[in-house]
Design a protein around this motif. Structure first.
Motif, PDB file in Angstrom:
ATOM      1  N   ALA A  74       0.841  -1.191   0.000  1.00 31.69           N
ATOM      2  CA  ALA A  74       0.000   0.000   0.000  1.00 31.69           C
ATOM      3  C   ALA A  74       0.878   1.243   0.000  1.00 31.69           C
ATOM      4  O   ALA A  74       1.826   1.336   0.777  1.00 31.69           O
ATOM      5  CB  ALA A  74      -0.912   0.005   1.226  1.00 31.69           C
ATOM      6  N   MET A  75       0.561   2.181  -0.869  1.00 34.99           N
ATOM      7  CA  MET A  75       1.300   3.436  -0.950  1.00 34.99           C
ATOM      8  C   MET A  75       0.603   4.478  -0.076  1.00 34.99           C
ATOM      9  O   MET A  75      -0.624   4.500   0.014  1.00 34.99           O
ATOM     10  CB  MET A  75       1.359   3.922  -2.389  1.00 34.99           C
ATOM     11  N   VAL A  76       1.388   5.332   0.531  1.00 35.41           N
ATOM     12  CA  VAL A  76       0.842   6.401   1.357  1.00 35.41           C
ATOM     13  C   VAL A  76       0.563   7.601   0.468  1.00 35.41           C
ATOM     14  O   VAL A  76       1.419   8.047  -0.287  1.00 35.41           O
ATOM     15  CB  VAL A  76       1.824   6.780   2.479  1.00 35.41           C
ATOM     16  N   LYS A  77      -0.669   8.102   0.551  1.00 37.01           N
ATOM     17  CA  LYS A  77      -1.062   9.279  -0.216  1.00 37.01           C
ATOM     18  C   LYS A  77      -1.860  10.179   0.720  1.00 37.01           C
ATOM     19  O   LYS A  77      -3.055   9.979   0.923  1.00 37.01           O
ATOM     20  CB  LYS A  77      -1.897   8.874  -1.427  1.00 37.01           C
ATOM     21  N   GLY A  78      -1.178  11.133   1.327  1.00 35.13           N
ATOM     22  CA  GLY A  78      -1.821  12.000   2.311  1.00 35.13           C
ATOM     23  C   GLY A  78      -2.143  11.219   3.569  1.00 35.13           C
ATOM     24  O   GLY A  78      -1.275  10.621   4.187  1.00 35.13           O
ATOM     25  N   LYS A  79      -3.423  11.176   3.920  1.00 32.04           N
ATOM     26  CA  LYS A  79      -3.861  10.424   5.098  1.00 32.04           C
ATOM     27  C   LYS A  79      -4.471   9.091   4.719  1.00 32.04           C
ATOM     28  O   LYS A  79      -5.125   8.445   5.529  1.00 32.04           O
ATOM     29  CB  LYS A  79      -4.874  11.247   5.895  1.00 32.04           C
ATOM     30  N   LEU A  80      -4.252   8.664   3.474  1.00 28.94           N
ATOM     31  CA  LEU A  80      -4.805   7.408   2.981  1.00 28.94           C
ATOM     32  C   LEU A  80      -3.695   6.425   2.659  1.00 28.94           C
ATOM     33  O   LEU A  80      -2.578   6.820   2.321  1.00 28.94           O
ATOM     34  CB  LEU A  80      -5.613   7.637   1.703  1.00 28.94           C
ATOM     35  N   LEU A  81      -4.009   5.151   2.739  1.00 31.08           N
ATOM     36  CA  LEU A  81      -3.180   4.103   2.162  1.00 31.08           C
ATOM     37  C   LEU A  81      -3.924   3.628   0.923  1.00 31.08           C
ATOM     38  O   LEU A  81      -5.115   3.321   0.988  1.00 31.08           O
ATOM     39  CB  LEU A  81      -2.981   2.932   3.125  1.00 31.08           C
ATOM     40  N   ILE A  82      -3.244   3.581  -0.210  1.00 30.72           N
ATOM     41  CA  ILE A  82      -3.848   3.223  -1.483  1.00 30.72           C
ATOM     42  C   ILE A  82      -3.212   1.928  -1.984  1.00 30.72           C
ATOM     43  O   ILE A  82      -1.990   1.806  -2.033  1.00 30.72           O
ATOM     44  CB  ILE A  82      -3.619   4.326  -2.544  1.00 30.72           C
ATOM     45  N   ILE A  83      -4.052   0.967  -2.364  1.00 26.99           N
ATOM     46  CA  ILE A  83      -3.583  -0.251  -3.007  1.00 26.99           C
ATOM     47  C   ILE A  83      -4.166  -0.236  -4.417  1.00 26.99           C
ATOM     48  O   ILE A  83      -5.375  -0.381  -4.595  1.00 26.99           O
ATOM     49  CB  ILE A  83      -4.035  -1.510  -2.247  1.00 26.99           C
ATOM     50  N   PRO A  84      -3.304  -0.006  -5.423  1.00 26.79           N
ATOM     51  CA  PRO A  84      -3.822   0.068  -6.787  1.00 26.79           C
ATOM     52  C   PRO A  84      -4.337  -1.292  -7.258  1.00 26.79           C
ATOM     53  O   PRO A  84      -3.894  -2.338  -6.790  1.00 26.79           O
ATOM     54  CB  PRO A  84      -2.620   0.524  -7.610  1.00 26.79           C
TER      55      PRO A  84
END
Length: 137
Positions: A74-84
């Motif tokens: 999961a990549m950190v994007k601001g206050k979110l963790l994103i799993i493409p």
């Protein structure tokens, strides 16, 4: 000749200088740990960990324990963790901690025959709210 040497040196320093974006400690503290979701007939669990030196989180979907866990980055994007989304592996996933609870949002992705993602805004978003598990089982 000096100009060529300086240009090559400049290009090589750009290649060998890896940019590692440090993840803020507050983000690590908010997400790190074991999270559970209790339903009437089953309990689902996930684990999130941050390894030193990496600029991503390790998301492990343990599930109910009947199948082997699935591990994703999961990549950190601001206050979110994103799993493409990855074809034949997972859909698009967003993780967010709100008031001490992990909100996992999944958006289903459709793929065409060539393996390209089709942008489908009509699919509903599924949301699951996990609570932090204070002790390991």
């Amino acid at each position: 000749m000096k100009k060529l040497y300086l240009i090559l040196l400049f290009m090589l320093t750009g290649i060998f200088h890896a940019q590692i974006h440090n993840i803020p400690q507050s983000t690590k503290d908010a997400f790190k740990g074991h999270w559970i979701y209790k339903a009437k007939y089953f309990t689902n669990s996930v684990a999130i960990d941050f390894e030193p030196g990496n600029n991503f989180a390790t998301f492990r979907d343990i599930g109910t324990g009947e199948a082997p866990p699935l591990t994703l980055q999961a990549m950190v994007k601001g206050k979110l963790l994103i799993i493409p989304a990855k074809q034949h592996q997972n859909d698009y996933i967003e993780l967010e901690v709100i008031k001490g609870k992990l909100h996992l949002r999944v958006k289903q992705v459709t793929w065409d025959k060539q393996g390209n993602m089709i942008n489908n805004n009509s699919t509903p978003e599924e949301k699951t709210v996990f609570k932090r598990r204070t002790s390991k089982i």
